[in-house]
Scaffold this motif. Structure first.
Motif, PDB file in Angstrom:
ATOM      1  N   VAL A  71      -5.363  16.208  23.825  1.00 32.45           N
ATOM      2  CA  VAL A  71      -4.562  14.977  23.906  1.00 32.45           C
ATOM      3  C   VAL A  71      -3.391  15.153  24.872  1.00 32.45           C
ATOM      4  O   VAL A  71      -2.883  14.193  25.442  1.00 32.45           O
ATOM      5  CB  VAL A  71      -4.066  14.603  22.485  1.00 32.45           C
ATOM      6  N   ARG A  72      -2.975  16.431  25.058  1.00 30.58           N
ATOM      7  CA  ARG A  72      -1.836  16.703  25.960  1.00 30.58           C
ATOM      8  C   ARG A  72      -2.112  16.340  27.415  1.00 30.58           C
ATOM      9  O   ARG A  72      -1.197  16.061  28.182  1.00 30.58           O
ATOM     10  CB  ARG A  72      -1.493  18.202  25.893  1.00 30.58           C
ATOM     11  N   ILE A  73      -3.391  16.435  27.849  1.00 31.13           N
ATOM     12  CA  ILE A  73      -3.648  16.220  29.284  1.00 31.13           C
ATOM     13  C   ILE A  73      -4.413  14.938  29.537  1.00 31.13           C
ATOM     14  O   ILE A  73      -4.966  14.730  30.626  1.00 31.13           O
ATOM     15  CB  ILE A  73      -4.402  17.424  29.899  1.00 31.13           C
ATOM     16  N   GLU A  85       2.777  17.418  32.650  1.00 30.85           N
ATOM     17  CA  GLU A  85       1.961  16.227  32.930  1.00 30.85           C
ATOM     18  C   GLU A  85       1.554  16.169  34.403  1.00 30.85           C
ATOM     19  O   GLU A  85       0.467  15.720  34.740  1.00 30.85           O
ATOM     20  CB  GLU A  85       2.754  14.963  32.554  1.00 30.85           C
ATOM     21  N   ASP A  86       2.450  16.668  35.308  1.00 29.96           N
ATOM     22  CA  ASP A  86       2.190  16.561  36.753  1.00 29.96           C
ATOM     23  C   ASP A  86       0.917  17.287  37.159  1.00 29.96           C
ATOM     24  O   ASP A  86       0.307  16.959  38.180  1.00 29.96           O
ATOM     25  CB  ASP A  86       3.359  17.167  37.556  1.00 29.96           C
ATOM     26  N   HIS A  87       0.535  18.318  36.430  1.00 32.49           N
ATOM     27  CA  HIS A  87      -0.596  19.147  36.853  1.00 32.49           C
ATOM     28  C   HIS A  87      -1.875  18.873  36.076  1.00 32.49           C
ATOM     29  O   HIS A  87      -2.868  19.582  36.227  1.00 32.49           O
ATOM     30  CB  HIS A  87      -0.226  20.631  36.738  1.00 32.49           C
ATOM     31  N   MET A 108       1.666  28.586  32.503  1.00 33.47           N
ATOM     32  CA  MET A 108       1.792  27.193  32.927  1.00 33.47           C
ATOM     33  C   MET A 108       3.184  26.885  33.505  1.00 33.47           C
ATOM     34  O   MET A 108       3.354  25.949  34.275  1.00 33.47           O
ATOM     35  CB  MET A 108       1.471  26.241  31.778  1.00 33.47           C
ATOM     36  N   GLN A 109       4.177  27.715  33.112  1.00 33.30           N
ATOM     37  CA  GLN A 109       5.504  27.534  33.722  1.00 33.30           C
ATOM     38  C   GLN A 109       5.534  28.133  35.128  1.00 33.30           C
ATOM     39  O   GLN A 109       6.148  27.579  36.036  1.00 33.30           O
ATOM     40  CB  GLN A 109       6.575  28.218  32.859  1.00 33.30           C
ATOM     41  N   SER A 110       4.843  29.266  35.307  1.00 32.70           N
ATOM     42  CA  SER A 110       4.929  29.983  36.601  1.00 32.70           C
ATOM     43  C   SER A 110       3.809  29.607  37.573  1.00 32.70           C
ATOM     44  O   SER A 110       4.018  29.589  38.784  1.00 32.70           O
ATOM     45  CB  SER A 110       4.869  31.491  36.345  1.00 32.70           C
ATOM     46  N   TYR A 111       2.608  29.368  37.069  1.00 24.93           N
ATOM     47  CA  TYR A 111       1.468  29.085  37.961  1.00 24.93           C
ATOM     48  C   TYR A 111       0.722  27.836  37.489  1.00 24.93           C
ATOM     49  O   TYR A 111      -0.460  27.900  37.170  1.00 24.93           O
ATOM     50  CB  TYR A 111       0.470  30.255  37.977  1.00 24.93           C
ATOM     51  N   PRO A 112       1.394  26.691  37.400  1.00 24.76           N
ATOM     52  CA  PRO A 112       0.704  25.505  36.882  1.00 24.76           C
ATOM     53  C   PRO A 112      -0.504  25.113  37.727  1.00 24.76           C
ATOM     54  O   PRO A 112      -1.492  24.597  37.223  1.00 24.76           O
ATOM     55  CB  PRO A 112       1.782  24.411  36.905  1.00 24.76           C
ATOM     56  N   GLU A 113      -0.437  25.444  39.054  1.00 25.42           N
ATOM     57  CA  GLU A 113      -1.548  25.059  39.929  1.00 25.42           C
ATOM     58  C   GLU A 113      -2.816  25.856  39.643  1.00 25.42           C
ATOM     59  O   GLU A 113      -3.904  25.528  40.118  1.00 25.42           O
ATOM     60  CB  GLU A 113      -1.134  25.243  41.408  1.00 25.42           C
TER      61      GLU A 113
END
Length: 1647
Positions: free
Chosen positions: A1644-1646, A1606-1608, A1564-1569
């Protein structure tokens, strides 16, 4: 939107609370808590809403939600919003009181929520709860319990409310009719009281410091009245206990005057409960609180209650506490606390009550009272100070108690007294003496079964606790030093304290060293102040004597010597230097040894030497006289200790020897003779030792004192004259005689030789025989007393020994020698021949040995003959195994065995002594004239003993022989004839000793021929090496060994004697005795070697006759002779012999096998026979197809007979070790023929006729080998390899299970591969010829032969040896050529072989890269491959080849291969999953030039690889670890790459959950998309067949969600995801549902 999703998640989870699996419920609870951590307010509102909307939800599911709410509140109490708190309070209050009935789990959960909120919002909680706590209306059970719990959890917040609560509650007490309501009111009052006490104890921190005890006193008292007057009388036990538990804390808060007023009723009321309740802890605890409260207010009423209190509490302690029931132990503690409270207030009354109880007849009463005494001695020291003399005097009776439990309690009381100064008072010494007495208890082993009553202690535990207590008092309680020192010395000498010596000595040593540190060395023992102390002489004697048994009594020897060393100055000032040096070395000797390995005789000699040096160092006759007098005084103390007493006698002898006063010596010797206990053997021995040691310095006095006894009338039973012998029986008089006889023996052996020799015949022997009551010359009077007889023998033996040792100095003529020998012979004759029960024989023979060793005069021939014959008959004729007769077990049998061994040794020594007097051939002949009949005896034990003695005598003769002139050893032949047949006796020991006899005889002959005695003859020395072969009764070994012995004897014995020896052996040929039979066999073999011609036409007949003879007499030597004959025949007529033997019936019987093996004797002949047999194997077809009618169109393969017989024959010949050279010469043709024979016989059956015959033969005799064609071929191949020098190949194939695989139709090719690998490793140079012979078979019509050859070649390519031998191209081309073979297995094996080049010849892969790669890709695309076997092989092989191929060759096909293998990742076949994943990992090395396209392939496979780390197959998990490690560097994320490299090592176990958490963090740090793509791939695995993967997929999603920014978040289709999870929440497996619940919490995180 977010709120609605959180609610949706929470609702999904709360819907799932209906799951029946407790672990899933637990996970749902955890998920709700997790959601609550993120959004506490939202979740609490959701739970509130859910519970309100689902009014009908069953209470077990409501409990889960309420517990989650409690946790969320507890963890977020500081940040909780007031409005939310109100909502939660209102909900919990309603949940708690919704049902009027008590539903404990549900209402307790709701109550706990209120208590949690009350930590911060106490006012809000109280505001809500108090609405349901209205005056005049009985409240809900849990309202009251909530108040109670709040008062504990928030003391400062709650106490201010308590006044009003109590005010409202008091009227309700009367309204409570149900027991559970009354119990909860009690519970509340208990906790309210405890909270108020805590509040008052911490007023400085309290919000309202004005609160006082009297604020609550009246209300508490009012409540008390209801509880005590009404509820305490209730019949329900639980309620009564609840009342009692409340009244303890309440008593502290009651008004003082009210408490004082109530005590006369309260205490009896509480005490009465003990009778109603078995479990007394709560009563005792409450009573203790009431007593403390009463003492605090200075109550006067307690005085009146005291007797009742003591009378009730005392039995509580007397009932022992059960350590397995914790409450009984706690009850004891509380009751003892009560006694402490009472003892501090009423010391006189309590003691007056307790001390008479010590006289009770009831053991438990006494033990319990002592426990209380210990408690109050320890806990009320100031009150007990003036009572010490009174308490000490009251302990007199317990000190006399014999009960072990009481003893233990007394020891504990003594320990407490020591710490508080009691033992310094008058009467303290009695306590210490008691403690030492307990240390002296016998330390017996614990009983096997532990007693049921835990308080029931054995004497061992009393002893051990006493020992520990004594040591602790000596070393840790300083005030005890002057009490114990030197007082404890008084216990060292009395014999009754022997068992306590070790702890006593340790304590005394410690105390003495402390005194020395304080500078009191010279005045260590003050005799002027301590009149009862033992004298230095008494202490030295005692400590020295007990040291003689150093390991007894917990190693008392070392402790005693150490104490002696510390006391050195007090014993005598002159000893300081000597003892400081000697004593540590003695102690070291004890510590270096153990009881088993210490030599007692050597140890006693060390101690006696130490005593001798001590006496010399003191050199003071007065001191020595006092010392010896003390020693004699202590003698009678050791009457129960024979070993110590025996040693004390020796000490007395040593000390008397050092004594200058002759009068004292005689006086003490007289006293010893008068007081000795003659009926004890150890005493007789000790007294005699004493006289012997004394005689070293006082020979005249010793003999004179014994002479007095000789002249006395004691032995005429003159009662009046000798009063000391008045009551003694005849038997005792015999024992006195025995002792005095023994004394003379010891005197003779110890006294100076120059003085004693002249006294032997004149004084000593005269008196001995006078005692023995027999006249040697003249009439003989037999004595029946065994002791007397043994003492006489032993004494004469010692006298002979003294003469023998003294005779070396000069000539001494022993005139009574013959008489004494005759007397010994009579003793031996009188012994029974059916058993050996006494040592008379052995001791008499030892005595005779010394007698005949004395030079003058010689024994006459008749005397000598009688002596030898009597002794031989007495020992050799005994029954077998004298040590094992009748009751052949235990110490008695061991004793008999030792006695027998000693007797046999004595006999050997006697015969050697006799032989020594005539060391000539005639003397030897004379000795064996006596032994001859025994050597030839038909009884095994007689032969065995006689030959053993013979060997010892001949060895002795050879050792002593000194030939000055060359003379003939005229009787050598006769003697060898006597022993050589025994070399194959039925007894192994006889065989061994017979060889020794022959060996010695031949060396004696060499000596007589003039050779030096140290001359070594190689031939004769060879006999020693042959002995090993005679250990086991194996015919083959014995035959060979006897043959060699015959060869040696033949070369070394003169011809005429050798001839007579051989003739004697021939005579025994038909004899059933094996020795004769073996000797004859040796001769037969020699004759057969000289025979030379056999008629050709008679060969078949002769072979038939040999076979029939072997069947008639199945003896080893006959079989050997027959084999020799067959060999001779074959060397002249091999074809006829081979044809004749091949015509034998199958399966070959053992005789035919033996005849085949005889053909291996000579290499040239063997080679020719092997070639003939190979030709017969290859000439015929291996099998014929036969229609199988039962199976319709099917058929079975039947072996043809001639190749089968030839294969069996090959096995037999090659199993003979001699065939090695011939096999080496034909290695390749033999190997190839047999390999193809194995190939063609897999699954082939025997002909029907042979099947029935094999069954018949196996039922008649256990046939060693199967006739089954394939087994037969495999065994023959194995034996061929072994014989051809390739044992390593055979072993390697066997250990890998290759031989079994070869015979299996399904795994035959795997077996061949194992064989090929072993050949490559261990038989490389043989391969060129083998490959050359095998190549033509690749086009064989038999599939089996093509498979075998392809498998063999494929495995050869796995080794570099094919490259070294220039075979690579040949073999590789042949493999490539097999790719179109019609047989699928051949195609697969060909690909395997090509892949093997990577490990066998990696450097050649590049050269043939394109060709190899094309083969692999073709293999993957094989159309005729229904089970993907060829594809699987192609993938595995390609993986191996990749490292060595040119990159350009691979680049062009990289994506094609990657896409082609991807579907196999999720194949149902584990090996396909494994191979495809490994290949994918290997392909990543070549992705650099086409990075983006291949990176896409990695991403496509990433989720699959990560999930398959949970694959059920370990090999697939290993493959995934490898592939991920390989993919890591290509993913552009350093953290992920490091993780794969560190955590996915093969040798490291993986914590999957933790690992996936970190992986998702990096992803998630390197390929969040990539989030949505990863989640969608995981959703596919929600339907996986594998449970662990189904559980891993939702967990994967949960971790992704946990770490995404949160952005992704918006890229995820949450509705689709929640729906999928919801569906999976219904999975039948709880583990899956748990992971889903966990992930739902994380969403709950997303949101």
């Amino acid at each position: 939107m977010m709120e609605s999703r959180i609610r949706r998640l929470a609702t999904t989870l709360m819907d799932a609370t209906t799951d029946k699996d407790p672990l899933v419920q637990e996970q749902i609870y955890n998920a709700l808590c997790y959601l609550g951590e993120s959004e506490p307010e939202e979740i609490l509102h959701s739970c509130d809403e859910y519970l309100r909307q689902h009014d009908k939800l069953a209470y077990p599911h409501r409990v889960i939600i309420l517990k989650a709410m409690e946790t969320v509140v507890k963890n977020n109490i500081a940040s909780l919003d007031k409005s939310t708190a109100k909502v939660v309070i209102f909900l919990a209050s309603n949940e708690m009181t919704k049902s009027k009935e008590v539903i404990r789990d549900w209402q307790q959960a709701a109550s706990s929520v209120l208590v949690a909120v009350g930590q911060r919002f106490i006012n809000k909680v109280m505001e809500e709860v108090l609405t349901k706590f209205q005056p005049g209306i009985l409240p809900h059970y849990f309202i009251v319990q909530t108040f109670a719990n709040l008062s504990v959890s928030n003391v400062f917040g709650m106490v201010p409310f308590l006044n009003s609560i109590l005010g409202t509650m008091l009227p309700m007490l009367g309204m409570a009719k149900q027991d559970h309501m009354k119990s909860v009111f009690c519970y509340a009052l208990q906790h309210f009281s405890e909270s108020i006490q805590e509040y008052l104890a911490n007023l400085d921190k309290a919000p309202d410091p004005t609160v006082r005890k009297d604020t609550f006193s009246n209300e508490i008292f009012s409540a008390y009245e209801v509880l005590f007057n009404s509820w305490l009388q209730h019949r329900e036990a639980k309620l009564r206990l609840a009342v009692v538990e409340a009244m303890g804390p309440m008593s502290y808060l009651m008004p003082s005057e009210k408490l004082e007023e109530q005590l006369p009723k309260l205490i009896p009321g509480i005490l009465a409960l003990y009778k109603k309740h078995a479990e007394a802890f709560y009563i005792s605890k409450s009573l203790c609180q009431i007593l403390e409260a009463s003492v605090n207010i200075g109550s006067r009423s307690l005085d009146v209650q005291l007797d009742a209190l003591l009378g009730t509490l005392h039995p509580q302690i007397c009932a022992p506490a059960d350590p397995f029931v914790p409450l009984t132990v706690k009850n004891h503690t509380e009751v003892l606390r009560c006694f402490t409270v009472l003892a501090c207030s009423f010391p006189d009354r309590v003691l007056a009550f307790l001390l008479p109880k010590l006289e009770s007849s009831n053991e438990r009463t006494r033990v319990g009272t002592l426990l209380i005494m210990r408690q109050i001695i320890n806990s009320a020291p100031s009150q007990m100070e003036i009572k010490k003399p009174f308490i000490l005097s009251s302990m007199k009776l317990p000190l006399q108690d014999s009960n072990d439990k009481v003893k233990r309690a007394v020891v504990q009381v003594i320990s407490a007294m020591a710490h508080h100064g009691y033992l310094e008072q008058p009467g303290g010494e009695a306590m210490m003496e008691y403690l030492v007495r307990q240390c002296a208890l016998p330390s017996e082993a614990q009983p096997k079964k532990q007693p049921l009553d835990a308080d029931d202690l054995t004497s061992d535990s009393v002893q051990s606790i006493s020992v520990n207590t004594l040591f602790l008092l000596s070393t840790t309680v300083d005030r005890m030093n002057n009490v114990l020192w030197p007082y404890l010395l008084e216990f060292v000498t009395p014999i009754q304290f022997t068992n306590a010596l070790t702890p006593l000595c340790k304590s005394l040593m410690y105390l003495a060293m402390k005194k020395q540190e304080e500078g009191e060395n010279a005045s260590l023992i003050r005799y002027d102040l301590n009149g009862n102390l033992p004298s230095p002489y008494a202490l030295t004697t005692r400590l020295l004597v007990v040291s003689s048994q150093p390991y007894a009594g917990d190693c008392r020897g070392a402790a005693a010597l150490r104490l002696l060393n510390v006391l050195q100055y007090s014993v005598h000032p002159a000893l300081e230097q000597l003892w400081s040096k000697r004593v540590p070395s003695l102690v070291e000797h004890i510590e270096e040894n153990t009881e088993k390995c210490l030599c007692q005789k050597e140890w006693e000699e060390k101690l006696l030497l130490f005593l001798q040096e001590t006496l010399a160092a003191v050199s003071d006759n007065t001191w020595i006289c006092h010392f010896v007098t003390e020693m004699c005084r202590q003698l009678n103390c050791y009457n129960g200790f024979p070993l110590e007493k025996n040693f004390l006698y020796k000490c007395i002898g040593m000390t008397l020897g050092a004594c200058v006063s002759k009068d004292l010596v005689q006086k003490q010797l007289q006293e010893l003779l008068e007081t000795a206990r003659y009926h004890e053997e150890a005493e007789r021995e000790g007294l005699a030792s004493c006289f012997g040691i004394c005689a070293i310095n006082h020979l005249e006095e010793t003999l004179a004192k014994l002479e007095d006894f000789v002249r006395s009338d004691v032995f005429k039973k003159s009662v009046g004259l000798f009063s000391i012998f008045k009551d003694r029986s005849d038997n005792e008089v015999e024992k006195i005689k025995s002792t005095l006889i023994l004394c003379y023996g010891f005197v003779a052996v110890h006294a100076p030789k120059e003085l004693v020799l002249s006294r032997i015949e004149a004084d000593i022997l005269k008196n001995i025989f006078q005692y023995f009551n027999t006249k040697v010359l003249g009439i003989k009077v037999e004595t029946k007393d065994l002791t007397l007889k043994l003492c006489l023998i032993r004494s004469i033996c010692m006298i002979s020994q003294a003469i023998y040792n003294g005779g070396k100095c000069g000539d001494f003529v022993f005139s009574r020698k013959a008489e004494l020998v005759a007397q010994m012979v009579e003793f031996i004759k009188a012994e029974p021949l059916d058993a050996m029960r006494t040592p008379v024989r052995q001791r008499a023979m030892v005595t005779c040995t010394y007698l005949v060793s004395v030079l003058e005069p010689h024994l006459s021939d008749p005397d000598r003959t009688e002596l030898i014959d009597t002794c031989l008959a007495s020992v050799l004729a005994l029954p077998p195994d004298p040590g094992q007769e009748r009751d052949g077990i235990g110490s008695d049998a061991l004793h008999k065995e030792i006695l027998y061994g000693d007797t046999l040794s004595a006999l050997k020594d006697l015969l050697k002594s006799l032989l020594q007097r005539n060391l000539t051939p005639h003397g030897l002949q004379d000795m064996f004239a006596h032994l001859g009949p025994w050597i030839k005896s038909n009884k095994e034990q007689e032969r065995q003993r006689a030959v053993e003695i013979s060997a010892a005598l001949l060895d002795f003769y050879l050792g002593k022989l000194n030939v000055s002139t060359v003379i003939p050893f005229y009787n050598l032949g006769v003697l060898i004839a006597l022993f050589s047949p025994r070399c194959s006796d039925s007894l192994a020991s006889v065989r061994q000793h017979a060889v020794d006899c022959v060996y010695c005889l031949l060396y004696i002959q060499l000596c007589y021929e003039g050779f030096a005695r140290d001359h070594t003859d190689e031939m004769v020395e060879g006999l020693k090496a042959l002995k090993k072969g005679l250990e086991e009764p194996d015919f083959t070994v014995l035959f060979h060994t006897c043959h060699n012995i015959a060869m040696v004897v033949g070369k070394r014995v003169p011809p005429d004697q050798l001839m007579s020896l051989l003739l004697a052996m021939f005579e025994g040929l038909a004899d059933p005795d094996k020795n004769c039979s073996r000797a004859a066999t040796v001769m037969i073999n020699s004759l057969l070697k000289e025979r030379g011609s056999v008629l050709q036409e008679k060969v078949p007949d002769i072979m038939s006759i040999i076979h029939s003879k072997l069947q008639e007499v199945d003896e080893e030597h006959i079989r050997k002779a027959a084999q020799q004959t067959v060999y001779i025949l074959a060397s002249q007529h091999k074809s006829v012999v081979v044809s004749s033997l091949l015509g034998s019936a199958l399966p070959f019987d053992s005789h035919t096998c033996a005849m085949w093996r005889s053909l291996a004797a000579e290499p040239t002949l063997t080679s020719q026979i092997l070639e003939q047999l190979l030709e017969k194997v290859n000439r015929d077809v291996p099998y014929k197809e036969s229609k199988c009618f039962l199976l319709g169109s099917g058929s079975e393969r039947i072996a043809t007979p001639l190749p089968l017989a030839a294969t069996c024959a090959l096995y037999e010949i090659m199993s003979a070790p001699e065939s090695g050279a011939a096999v080496l010469g034909l290695y390749a043709p033999l190997f190839v023929t047999l390999l193809l024979r194995v190939s063609c016989t897999v699954g082939v059956q025997l002909p029907k006729s042979l099947q029935s015959r094999e069954r018949r033969s196996s039922s008649l005799s256990p046939a060693p080998r199967s006739l089954h064609p394939c087994s037969c071929a495999v065994e023959t191949l194995k034996v061929m390899l072994a014989r051809g020098g390739s044992e390593a190949v055979t072993k390697a194939v066997g250990s890998a299970g290759g031989w079994d695989l070869m015979a299996s139709p399904e795994r035959h090719h795997d077996g061949i591969a194992v064989l090929a690998g072993a050949m490559a490793r261990h038989a490389g140079p043989r391969l060129p010829l083998i490959v050359k012979n095998l190549v033509p078979t690749l086009s064989s019509v038999f599939d089996s032969q093509r498979i075998t050859t392809t498998a063999f070649f494929a495995e050869l390519l796995n080794s570099n040896v094919v490259n070294d031998l220039m075979l690579l191209e040949t073999v590789m081309d042949n493999m490539t050529g097999r790719q179109k073979d019609p047989c699928l297995l051949v195609r697969m094996l060909a690909l395997r072989g090509l892949g093997n080049i990577s490990s066998g010849s990696p450097e050649k892969v590049r050269k043939h890269g394109a060709k190899l790669l094309a083969s692999m890709v073709n293999g993957m695309d094989d159309k005729d491959d229904p089970h993907n076997l060829v594809a699987l092989e192609a993938m595995s092989s390609l993986s191996k080849l990749l490292d060595h191929l040119e990159e350009r060759d691979i680049q062009s096909m990289l994506l094609h291969i990657a896409i082609r293998i991807r579907p196999f990742f999720d194949s149902e076949q584990p090996d396909l999953r494994q191979s495809s994943i490994v290949l994918f990992g290997n392909l990543t090395k070549f992705s650099e030039d086409d990075c983006e396209a291949f990176f896409e392939q990695i991403l496509n496979g990433l989720v699959t690889l990560l999930l398959h780390l949970q694959d059920p197959k370990p090999e697939v998990v290993k493959a995934c670890k490898f592939a991920l490690r390989m993919c890591g560097p290509n993913m552009g994320c350093e953290g992920l790459c490091d993780m794969f490299l560190n955590h996915l090592r093969e040798d490291r176990s993986l914590h999957y959950g933790e690992f996936m958490n970190n992986v998702c963090k990096h992803l998630m740090q390197s390929y969040p998309e990539m989030l949505n793509r990863l989640i969608l791939t995981n959703l596919f695995y929600f339907k996986s067949n594998w449970v662990d993967i189904r559980a891993a997929a939702p967990m994967f999603i949960g971790f992704l969600v946990l770490h995404v920014d949160e952005d992704h978040c918006q890229q995820v289709d949450l509705d689709q995801l929640i729906s999928a999870l919801n569906l999976l929440l219904k999975d039948p497996v709880p583990a899956v549902r748990m992971k889903v619940a966990e992930t739902l919490g994380r969403l709950v995180r997303i949101l």
